[in-house]
Motif scaffolding. Structure first.
Motif, short mmCIF file in Angstrom:
data_model
loop_
_atom_site.label_atom_id
_atom_site.label_comp_id
_atom_site.label_asym_id
_atom_site.label_seq_id
_atom_site.Cartn_x
_atom_site.Cartn_y
_atom_site.Cartn_z
N ALA A 115 0.81 -1.22 0.00
CA ALA A 115 0.00 0.00 0.00
C ALA A 115 0.84 1.27 0.00
O ALA A 115 0.30 2.37 -0.03
N GLY A 116 2.18 1.13 0.03
CA GLY A 116 3.06 2.29 -0.02
C GLY A 116 3.22 3.02 1.29
O GLY A 116 3.57 4.20 1.32
N TYR A 117 3.00 2.31 2.41
CA TYR A 117 3.09 2.95 3.73
C TYR A 117 4.49 2.84 4.34
O TYR A 117 4.83 3.63 5.22
N VAL A 118 5.26 1.86 3.93
CA VAL A 118 6.58 1.67 4.51
C VAL A 118 7.63 1.51 3.41
O VAL A 118 7.33 1.06 2.30
N THR A 119 8.85 1.89 3.74
CA THR A 119 9.99 1.60 2.87
C THR A 119 10.54 0.24 3.29
O THR A 119 10.32 -0.20 4.43
N ARG A 120 11.26 -0.39 2.39
CA ARG A 120 11.83 -1.70 2.70
C ARG A 120 13.27 -1.77 2.22
O ARG A 120 13.56 -1.46 1.07
N ASN A 121 14.14 -2.18 3.12
CA ASN A 121 15.54 -2.41 2.76
C ASN A 121 15.66 -3.87 2.36
O ASN A 121 15.51 -4.77 3.20
N ASP A 122 15.91 -4.12 1.09
CA ASP A 122 15.88 -5.49 0.58
C ASP A 122 17.18 -6.26 0.78
O ASP A 122 17.27 -7.40 0.37
N SER A 123 18.18 -5.65 1.39
CA SER A 123 19.41 -6.40 1.62
C SER A 123 19.14 -7.41 2.74
O SER A 123 18.64 -7.07 3.79
N LYS A 124 19.47 -8.67 2.48
CA LYS A 124 19.15 -9.73 3.43
C LYS A 124 20.40 -10.55 3.75
O LYS A 124 20.63 -11.59 3.16
N PRO A 125 21.21 -10.10 4.69
CA PRO A 125 22.37 -10.89 5.07
C PRO A 125 21.96 -12.25 5.64
O PRO A 125 22.69 -13.20 5.58
N PHE A 126 20.77 -12.29 6.21
CA PHE A 126 20.22 -13.58 6.63
C PHE A 126 18.70 -13.50 6.49
O PHE A 126 18.13 -12.42 6.42
N LYS A 127 18.06 -14.64 6.43
CA LYS A 127 16.61 -14.69 6.20
C LYS A 127 15.87 -13.90 7.27
O LYS A 127 16.08 -14.07 8.45
N GLY A 128 14.98 -13.04 6.80
CA GLY A 128 14.16 -12.27 7.72
C GLY A 128 14.78 -10.96 8.17
O GLY A 128 14.22 -10.28 9.02
N ALA A 129 15.94 -10.60 7.63
CA ALA A 129 16.60 -9.37 8.07
C ALA A 129 16.10 -8.13 7.35
O ALA A 129 16.51 -7.03 7.66
N CYS A 130 15.25 -8.30 6.36
CA CYS A 130 14.68 -7.19 5.61
C CYS A 130 14.03 -6.21 6.60
O CYS A 130 13.25 -6.61 7.45
#
Length: 200
Positions: A143-158
């Motif tokens: 819905a465009g309410y949050v930004t997301r950092n897609d770098s994932k050094p480990f699963k779930g770290a987004c």
């Protein structure tokens, strides 16, 4: 049991549910108000039975008292948000996870992953599961309410962070089963799977 309530985007008028409008009128009527007067002061779209049922629920929950003149008087004011109570006066807890996650997301000023947010949003009486926080964040992202950092050094770290301009108010955006996001603060659908970005 059949649920006769309309979907939120149809039930809420101007971002306010019938219960919210009833509560606001009760708070405004500090000297008390009769049921007929309360019904008359509300929009015609709110059924008398809806008003009567909610008033009785507030009475059972000891938010109101009824005097000898038939006036309902507010004796416990918990603020601008309408109390969420059942007919017996007990608290409705459905949707509490959503409220807690949204409140926590508004309060933090740094990116968090879904596990961190679940921990921040959890209380002793109302724990929030990581799975719930993950799903809620995913829908807010659509819905465009949050930004997301897609770098994932480990699963779930987004990590996610609320966009300041999307901090629309205290009521949590609602994830509806029909795969859309409705923001009661704005009174509109802000994202739909079929339409994309809604009206926002």
């Amino acid at each position: 049991m059949t649920n006769n309530r309309k979907p939120a985007h149809l039930e809420y008028a101007g971002g306010k549910s019938p219960r919210q409008l009833i509560w606001e009128q009760l708070r405004h009527s500090r000297n008390g108000i009769t049921l007929p007067a309360l019904v008359g002061a509300l929009p015609g779209t709110i059924h008398r039975d809806t008003t009567r049922t909610y008033v009785k629920s507030l009475l059972a929950g000891q938010y109101l008292e009824l005097d000898d003149f038939g006036l309902y008087k507010l004796i416990k004011d918990n603020g601008v948000e309408a109390p969420r109570v059942r007919r017996d006066g007990s608290e409705v807890t459905l949707g509490r996870e959503q409220e807690n996650v949204w409140r926590s997301l508004r309060a933090v000023n740094h990116p968090v992953n879904y596990r961190e947010l679940a921990a921040l949003a959890s209380t002793a009486t109302h724990p929030v599961t990581p799975a719930f926080a993950k799903d809620y964040l995913a829908n807010l992202y659509k819905a465009g309410y949050v930004t997301r950092n897609d770098s994932k050094p480990f699963k779930g770290a987004c990590k996610y962070q609320l966009i300041p301009s999307k901090n629309t108010g205290p009521r949590p955006p609602m994830i509806q089963r029909i795969k859309q996001v409705y923001d009661p603060n704005l009174g509109k659908v802000v994202w739909s799977e079929t339409k994309g970005d809604g009206d926002a």
